[in-house]
Design a protein around this motif. Structure first.
Motif, PDB file in Angstrom:
ATOM      1  N   TRP B  35       0.856  -1.169   0.000  1.00 17.91           N
ATOM      2  CA  TRP B  35       0.000   0.000   0.000  1.00 17.91           C
ATOM      3  C   TRP B  35       0.903   1.232   0.000  1.00 17.91           C
ATOM      4  O   TRP B  35       1.792   1.374   0.839  1.00 17.91           O
ATOM      5  N   TYR B  36       0.655   2.107  -0.999  1.00 16.08           N
ATOM      6  CA  TYR B  36       1.323   3.401  -1.072  1.00 16.08           C
ATOM      7  C   TYR B  36       0.301   4.477  -0.753  1.00 16.08           C
ATOM      8  O   TYR B  36      -0.894   4.338  -1.050  1.00 16.08           O
ATOM      9  N   VAL B  37       0.773   5.588  -0.171  1.00 13.34           N
ATOM     10  CA  VAL B  37      -0.126   6.666   0.211  1.00 13.34           C
ATOM     11  C   VAL B  37       0.429   7.996  -0.294  1.00 13.34           C
ATOM     12  O   VAL B  37       1.648   8.184  -0.369  1.00 13.34           O
ATOM     13  N   GLN B  38      -0.481   8.874  -0.673  1.00 15.04           N
ATOM     14  CA  GLN B  38      -0.077  10.221  -1.083  1.00 15.04           C
ATOM     15  C   GLN B  38      -0.918  11.230  -0.330  1.00 15.04           C
ATOM     16  O   GLN B  38      -2.126  11.372  -0.600  1.00 15.04           O
ATOM     17  N   TYR B  39      -0.304  11.902   0.635  1.00 16.40           N
ATOM     18  CA  TYR B  39      -0.974  12.970   1.357  1.00 16.40           C
ATOM     19  C   TYR B  39      -0.957  14.220   0.491  1.00 16.40           C
ATOM     20  O   TYR B  39      -0.150  14.346  -0.428  1.00 16.40           O
ATOM     21  N   SER B  40      -1.847  15.163   0.816  1.00 16.55           N
ATOM     22  CA  SER B  40      -1.980  16.377   0.011  1.00 16.55           C
ATOM     23  C   SER B  40      -0.640  17.084  -0.131  1.00 16.55           C
ATOM     24  O   SER B  40       0.042  17.331   0.864  1.00 16.55           O
ATOM     25  N   ARG B  41      -0.268  17.375  -1.376  1.00 13.61           N
ATOM     26  CA  ARG B  41       0.947  18.127  -1.700  1.00 13.61           C
ATOM     27  C   ARG B  41       2.232  17.385  -1.313  1.00 13.61           C
ATOM     28  O   ARG B  41       3.289  18.017  -1.193  1.00 13.61           O
ATOM     29  N   GLN B  42       2.148  16.077  -1.115  1.00 14.65           N
ATOM     30  CA  GLN B  42       3.337  15.306  -0.794  1.00 14.65           C
ATOM     31  C   GLN B  42       3.553  14.219  -1.843  1.00 14.65           C
ATOM     32  O   GLN B  42       2.722  13.967  -2.694  1.00 14.65           O
ATOM     33  N   ARG B  43       4.715  13.608  -1.756  1.00 15.57           N
ATOM     34  CA  ARG B  43       5.066  12.560  -2.709  1.00 15.57           C
ATOM     35  C   ARG B  43       4.384  11.251  -2.368  1.00 15.57           C
ATOM     36  O   ARG B  43       4.002  11.023  -1.218  1.00 15.57           O
ATOM     37  N   LEU B  44       4.280  10.432  -3.356  1.00 15.49           N
ATOM     38  CA  LEU B  44       3.820   9.070  -3.142  1.00 15.49           C
ATOM     39  C   LEU B  44       4.849   8.342  -2.270  1.00 15.49           C
ATOM     40  O   LEU B  44       6.053   8.412  -2.524  1.00 15.49           O
ATOM     41  N   GLN B  45       4.374   7.661  -1.232  1.00 16.53           N
ATOM     42  CA  GLN B  45       5.301   6.994  -0.315  1.00 16.53           C
ATOM     43  C   GLN B  45       4.735   5.659   0.137  1.00 16.53           C
ATOM     44  O   GLN B  45       3.524   5.459   0.177  1.00 16.53           O
ATOM     45  N   LEU B  46       5.647   4.759   0.489  1.00 16.97           N
ATOM     46  CA  LEU B  46       5.240   3.438   0.931  1.00 16.97           C
ATOM     47  C   LEU B  46       4.594   3.524   2.312  1.00 16.97           C
ATOM     48  O   LEU B  46       5.128   4.147   3.216  1.00 16.97           O
ATOM     49  N   LEU B  47       3.427   2.884   2.467  1.00 20.14           N
ATOM     50  CA  LEU B  47       2.776   2.805   3.768  1.00 20.14           C
ATOM     51  C   LEU B  47       3.125   1.472   4.427  1.00 20.14           C
ATOM     52  O   LEU B  47       3.648   1.442   5.543  1.00 20.14           O
ATOM     53  N   LEU B  48       2.830   0.382   3.742  1.00 16.68           N
ATOM     54  CA  LEU B  48       3.214  -0.913   4.287  1.00 16.68           C
ATOM     55  C   LEU B  48       3.257  -1.966   3.190  1.00 16.68           C
ATOM     56  O   LEU B  48       2.757  -1.778   2.092  1.00 16.68           O
ATOM     57  N   ARG B  49       3.906  -3.082   3.521  1.00 16.00           N
ATOM     58  CA  ARG B  49       4.075  -4.182   2.585  1.00 16.00           C
ATOM     59  C   ARG B  49       3.708  -5.472   3.292  1.00 16.00           C
ATOM     60  O   ARG B  49       3.908  -5.597   4.495  1.00 16.00           O
ATOM     61  N   HIS B  50       3.174  -6.422   2.565  1.00 13.60           N
ATOM     62  CA  HIS B  50       2.602  -7.588   3.230  1.00 13.60           C
ATOM     63  C   HIS B  50       3.659  -8.462   3.888  1.00 13.60           C
ATOM     64  O   HIS B  50       3.385  -9.092   4.907  1.00 13.60           O
ATOM     65  N   ILE B  51       4.865  -8.486   3.344  1.00 17.13           N
ATOM     66  CA  ILE B  51       5.861  -9.405   3.900  1.00 17.13           C
ATOM     67  C   ILE B  51       6.363  -8.930   5.262  1.00 17.13           C
ATOM     68  O   ILE B  51       6.874  -9.724   6.039  1.00 17.13           O
TER      69      ILE B  51
END
Lengths: 115, 111
Positions: B35-51
């Motif tokens: 899951w990647y997340v993009q907050y307002s006016r910020q870059r796309l960033q990793l939230l979490l990974r299943h492994i």
């Protein structure tokens, strides 16, 4: 470290023209990937480069090409621009493993508008 | 070919309510899901990974291979969770390491 940097931030081109987008990865990252994000869609994988070699390619026409330089920075080139090429182009850098995925760090993107 | 489906374009919940963002995938190999997340006016960033099987900012996601799902959950939503969320699948074949993203879900947390 400023993170992944992309230039320019915005660009307007005319149909049929050529464009070059640039990306500098995070220091120590040797892999660079390019994504296209059309409005309302998720990013779509275009290329991955590692050690100056193409390691992966998405479903994009030959008008799209890229290269990676000895300092691991990268360029994305698009020839014969079409209106449909208008999008946000994202660059991501990562460490590289032969197996498994490493976290991708994204730049702010280049907004390309083709008129 | 691999595919990631996020059925909800927009999800609006009240602060303190549970949140579930749905993600289904199709892939013939053994997938890695993120899951990647993009907050307002910020870059796309990793939230979490299943492994990693960890909880980040109160979010968890379990990979269900039988249902080919990787839903993102949080028991009590907070206003700062408002953002664009993308489910992604990695196909590591032949040294390539590209991500296939879903179309994203815009999560709005109402006060």
């Amino acid at each position: 470290d400023a993170g992944v940097t992309q230039s320019p931030t915005h660009l307007i081109k005319t149909r049929g023209q050529h464009v070059t987008l640039r990306c500098s990865p995070i220091s120590g990252h040797k892999s660079v990937s390019w994504y296209q994000q059309v409005l309302g869609q998720g990013p779509q994988f275009i290329f991955q480069y590692y050690e100056k070699e193409e390691r992966g390619r998405g479903n994009f026409p030959d008008r799209f090409s890229a290269r990676q330089f000895p300092n691991y920075s990268s360029e994305l080139n698009v020839n014969a621009l079409l209106l449909g090429d208008s999008a946000l182009y994202l660059c991501a850098s990562s460490l590289f493993r032969t197996q498994g995925h490493t976290e991708a760090f994204f730049g702010q993107g280049t907004r390309l508008t083709v008129v | 070919a691999q595919r990631v489906t996020q059925p909800e374009k927009l999800l609006s919940v009240f602060k303190g309510a549970p949140v579930e963002l749905k993600c289904n995938y199709s892939y013939s190999g053994s997938p890695e899901l993120f899951w990647y997340v993009q907050y307002s006016r910020q870059r796309l960033q990793l939230l979490l990974r299943h492994i990693s099987r960890e909880s980040i900012k109160g979010f968890t996601a379990d990979l269900n291979k039988g249902e080919t799902s990787f839903h993102l959950k949080k028991p009590f939503a907070q206003e700062e969770d408002s953002a664009m969320y993308y489910c992604a699948l990695s196909y590591s074949g032949g040294g390539a390491d590209g991500l296939t993203f879903g179309k994203g879900t815009h999560l709005i947390i109402q006060p």
